[in-house]
Design an enzyme around this catalytic site. Structure first.
Site, mmCIF file in Angstrom:
data_model
loop_
_atom_site.group_PDB
_atom_site.id
_atom_site.type_symbol
_atom_site.label_atom_id
_atom_site.label_comp_id
_atom_site.label_asym_id
_atom_site.label_seq_id
_atom_site.Cartn_x
_atom_site.Cartn_y
_atom_site.Cartn_z
ATOM 1 N N ARG A 46 -2.587 -26.444 14.125
ATOM 2 C CA ARG A 46 -2.032 -27.641 13.502
ATOM 3 C C ARG A 46 -0.738 -28.108 14.171
ATOM 4 N NH1 ARG A 46 -2.035 -26.703 7.271
ATOM 5 N NH2 ARG A 46 -1.464 -24.749 8.232
ATOM 6 N N HIS A 235 -14.557 -1.178 7.806
ATOM 7 C CA HIS A 235 -14.284 -0.165 8.834
ATOM 8 C C HIS A 235 -14.926 1.203 8.518
ATOM 9 C CE1 HIS A 235 -11.643 -3.228 10.156
ATOM 10 N NE2 HIS A 235 -10.565 -2.882 9.477
ATOM 11 N N LYS A 326 -2.757 3.725 2.332
ATOM 12 C CA LYS A 326 -1.499 3.290 2.946
ATOM 13 C C LYS A 326 -0.391 4.253 2.531
ATOM 14 C CE LYS A 326 -3.050 -0.946 4.089
ATOM 15 N NZ LYS A 326 -3.391 -1.211 5.480
HETATM 16 C C1 BG6 Z 1 -7.170 -4.002 9.056
HETATM 17 C C2 BG6 Z 1 -6.708 -3.922 7.637
HETATM 18 O O1 BG6 Z 1 -8.482 -4.495 9.109
HETATM 19 O O2 BG6 Z 1 -7.135 -2.711 9.648
HETATM 20 C C3 BG6 Z 1 -5.318 -3.345 7.576
HETATM 21 O O3 BG6 Z 1 -6.727 -5.211 7.045
HETATM 22 C C4 BG6 Z 1 -5.243 -2.032 8.304
HETATM 23 O O4 BG6 Z 1 -4.905 -3.189 6.224
HETATM 24 C C5 BG6 Z 1 -5.835 -2.146 9.705
HETATM 25 O O5 BG6 Z 1 -3.890 -1.648 8.391
HETATM 26 C C6 BG6 Z 1 -5.944 -0.789 10.354
HETATM 27 O O6 BG6 Z 1 -6.291 -0.933 11.714
HETATM 28 P P1 BG6 Z 1 -5.863 0.158 12.796
HETATM 29 O O7 BG6 Z 1 -6.543 -0.299 14.044
HETATM 30 O O8 BG6 Z 1 -4.383 0.130 12.867
HETATM 31 O O9 BG6 Z 1 -6.375 1.470 12.289
#
Ligand code: BG6
Length: 478
Positions: A46, A235, A326
């Site tokens: 934008r 993931h 986390k």
């Molecule tokens: C992201 C999540 O998809 O993956 C995050 O939204 C997370 O919350 C992140 O921290 C972790 O990725 P990586 O590659 O740091 O393990």
């Protein structure tokens, strides 16, 4: 090996993901010689800025997020010459003619939708009405891909109105991680593991993705998602699929994704007793989850652990324990494949209690080690010890051979090559939500309150109990 010449348009080209990951990653590919002469990257967003101002912005982003390589000033100048910018109104008409004039029709075209999913439809439609995209163009989309089955179906429907499934690249960046790809090489490139990869020889599997960071800065998004939607549905599910899938007939996009889909569809619903949700408390080095998300009444989980089962012949009776959170003790992600005890041991007492574990480390220190039992060296008699057969990739192959490549840059290069193997297919994403939705609905209906856990710990006590009840324990988070 350089990829084909391409035009890559990044919608949301001034956004966080573009500045942190996509462009620094592309810069590294440029430096490694993988981006061909004439390849072009066009930021579209934008903000009304000139191409020069955009180059300046990206130069700063690469300096901040590009690691050591960003010190290469000549390289950076060369890379920036491939960059262009078009201010665009995703919902209106502004900028589309200018974009149409820039994007070539005789090279690979990729459009990265690094924007809110609510704009996917607008962008897709305008790419067609302005005759920019063609039947060969590729589009790249990011998670969150929906927040439940219904919204994921709607997004798939919107994309399908304009693009064929073979043109859609849904990124799960975990599939771009080196070790994750290696998992397939180890399973299907060796005769050693596959015969043992079943309920006759395996006791259980543990998948841990522990992070030390909290949710500060992303509270608004995260509090509506929680660990289940943010990490497990995508993931961890992908990791589980790669561990559990049947050997595909070949390493090709549909062959691999067909097998992954079968795993997701065979996942049993998880009983509420086998799910532990947690929220981190404040600590000396940071605020509590509720403070981070500025919601004193939040019941969203920043940690989740669960025990899953896959209903098929290979995995009957083998639990898969998943956990992610986390503000945990360490940043450590690994998959541990834990073998059964010996059926009969010729050794006595403690010497009989040894088992093999294959630990696959995603981060840090990517690699695998296989815990094997040997005789303790020395004259002390037949005493047994467990030692790792260590396959740390950096040691085994020499640092210089492991290219510093981040998951994103690998995946973007796969888009240009037209290889969808490491991207999620629409039906996979929907099946994952189909399994996830009832679990979330279950705890919402029960008004489940997440357990507290100390920041910097391994999660709530109940997560330990989840394993202890089964006579097992989590591996230590280092
Ligand atoms: C992201 C999540 O998809 O993956 C995050 O939204 C997370 O919350 C992140 O921290 C972790 O990725 P990586 O590659 O740091 O393990």
């Amino acid at each position: 090996i350089p990829v084909e010449e391409f035009d890559l348009v990044i919608f949301g080209g001034t956004g966080d993901l573009a500045r942190r990951k996509i462009l620094p990653g592309l810069f590294r590919r440029y430096r490694s010689g993988q981006m061909p002469e004439g390849a072009r990257i066009i930021g579209a967003a934008r903000s009304d800025m000139s191409a020069d101002e955009y180059r300046q912005m990206i130069a700063e982003a690469v300096a901040e997020f590009g690691g050591e390589e960003s010190a290469d000033k000549d390289g950076l100048d060369g890379f920036l010459r491939n960059l262009d910018y078009v201010p665009i109104d995703a919902k209106g008409t502004g900028g589309w003619d200018a974009l149409a004039a820039k994007v070539r029709q005789d090279v690979v075209q990729a459009f990265y939708f690094s924007v809110a999913p609510s704009l996917f439809g607008d962008l897709a439609e305008r790419l067609h009405t302005n005759r920019i995209a063609n039947s060969e163009s590729r589009i790249v989309v990011e998670k969150p891909f929906g927040r439940d089955l219904e919204s994921a179906r709607a997004l798939n429907g919107t994309l399908a109105e304009h693009f064929d499934e073979s043109q859609i690249y849904r990124i799960d960046h975990y599939l771009g991680k080196e070790t994750v790809q290696n998992l397939m090489a180890v399973r299907f490139g060796n005769v050693l593991f596959e015969p043992l990869w079943n309920n006759h020889y395996l006791d259980h599997i543990q998948i841990t993705v522990a992070e030390t960071v909290g949710v500060g800065g992303r509270g608004a998004y995260y509090d509506k998602s929680g660990a289940m939607r943010d990490m497990v549905q995508n993931h961890l599910m992908q990791l589980l699929c790669l561990i559990a899938m049947e050997p595909p007939s070949k390493f090709g996009a549909d062959a691999v994704r067909d097998e992954k889909l079968k795993v997701i569809r065979a996942l049993e619903p998880v009983d509420s007793h086998h799910i532990v949700r947690g929220q981190y408390d404040e600590s000396s080095d940071g605020p509590s989850y509720r403070e981070d998300v500025e919601n004193p009444r939040s019941f969203t989980e920043s940690f989740i652990a669960m025990r899953c089962h896959i209903s098929n012949w290979r995995w009957a009776g083998v639990p898969f324990y998943l956990r992610t959170g986390k503000r945990m003790k360490g940043r450590s992600s690994e998959i541990a494949v834990v073998f059964k005890d010996l059926g009969h041991s010729i050794f006595e007492g403690d010497e009989a209690r040894h088992r093999n574990i294959l630990a696959i480390r995603l981060q840090p220190n990517e690699g695998m080690d296989l815990q094997v039992t040997i005789k303790e060296p020395g004259p002390g008699g037949m005493r047994l010890v467990d030692v790792p057969l260590d396959m740390t990739f950096a040691d085994a192959l020499g640092d210089h051979e492991i290219e510093e490549a981040d998951a994103y840059e690998r995946l973007i290069m796969d888009v240009i090559r037209g290889n969808q193997t490491l991207f999620m297919r629409g039906d996979e994403v929907e099946a994952a939500w189909q399994w996830t939705d009832p679990l979330i609905a279950g705890w919402e209906a029960r008004n489940d309150v997440p357990k507290h856990y100390e920041a910097g710990s391994a999660g709530p006590e109940d997560a330990m109990m989840l394993m202890h009840r089964d006579g097992r324990r989590w591996r230590e988070i280092k």
